[in-house]
Every structure is written in structure tokens, then in C-alpha cells.
Design a protein around this motif. Sequence first.
Motif, PDB file in Angstrom:
ATOM      1  N   GLN A   1      58.641  29.155  69.076  1.00  0.00           N
ATOM      2  CA  GLN A   1      58.059  28.796  67.790  1.00  0.00           C
ATOM      3  C   GLN A   1      56.856  29.687  67.523  1.00  0.00           C
ATOM      4  N   GLN A   3      53.415  30.488  65.704  1.00  0.00           N
ATOM      5  CA  GLN A   3      52.290  29.850  65.027  1.00  0.00           C
ATOM      6  C   GLN A   3      51.228  30.886  64.718  1.00  0.00           C
ATOM      7  N   THR A 102      63.008  35.443  60.027  1.00  0.00           N
ATOM      8  CA  THR A 102      62.242  34.393  59.378  1.00  0.00           C
ATOM      9  C   THR A 102      60.800  34.824  59.170  1.00  0.00           C
ATOM     10  N   TYR A 104      56.973  33.851  58.814  1.00  0.00           N
ATOM     11  CA  TYR A 104      56.065  32.798  59.237  1.00  0.00           C
ATOM     12  C   TYR A 104      54.710  33.017  58.578  1.00  0.00           C
TER      13      TYR A 104
END
Length: 115
Positions: A1, A3, A102, A104
Motif C-alpha cells: 500500500q 502512502q 494507479t 496515489y
Amino acid sequence: QVQLVESGGGLVQAGGWVRLSCAASLSGFRFATMGWYRQAPGKQRELVATIASDGSTNYGDDVKGRFTISRDNAKNTVFLQMNSLKPEDAAVYYCQTRYITTDYWGQGTQVTVSS
């Protein structure tokens, strides 16, 4: 993930400076292109600056010569040094990267410029 966490925004007078930081939890950070974008009220989000893995940079026309993007791969952090600030630079500034397919985004940090 992935961040992204921005910091460093705040209130600054016109003509002043501020330095934004974006800490990234991202495997392979040093290979990633990192970007800063901003969005002012009632306006679309726009490119501020990007920095590629090789250190090459790209700037929006409105900030060329005043803002500098840089990165510290050892700390997984990208910076935006903003000098000679103008009231029209006031916006929420977002850190961005693309991982695989993707995009972010960080949560954003507010920069307010008083005239």
C-alpha cells in the motif's frame, strides 16, 4: 500500500517562502517519479512540479524560477521549496506518484499567502 504524507504548509506573507515535504511509504521510491500538484478553491488541480528517478524536473509555467522540487531517496521524501510566493499560489498542495497503474495522492497541505 502506498502512502504519501505531506507537511510544511501554513500561512506565509507574499514574497516569503515555504518548504513542503512529502514522506512516501513506497517500495522502490528511488525509481518513482514524484509530483506536486495544487488546487485552489473553484479551480482544477494543476501540476506544480515533477521529479523523475534520474533527478530530471518539470515545472508548471506559473512556478518556474520560483519553486524547486527535490528528493532524498535515502529518506523516501520529496520536497518543494517555494520562494517569492504570491497570493495566487495559495492552494492545497498534494503529493502524487504513480505505482504500477494507479495514481496515489497525499491528503494535501494548505498553503495560504497573505498580501
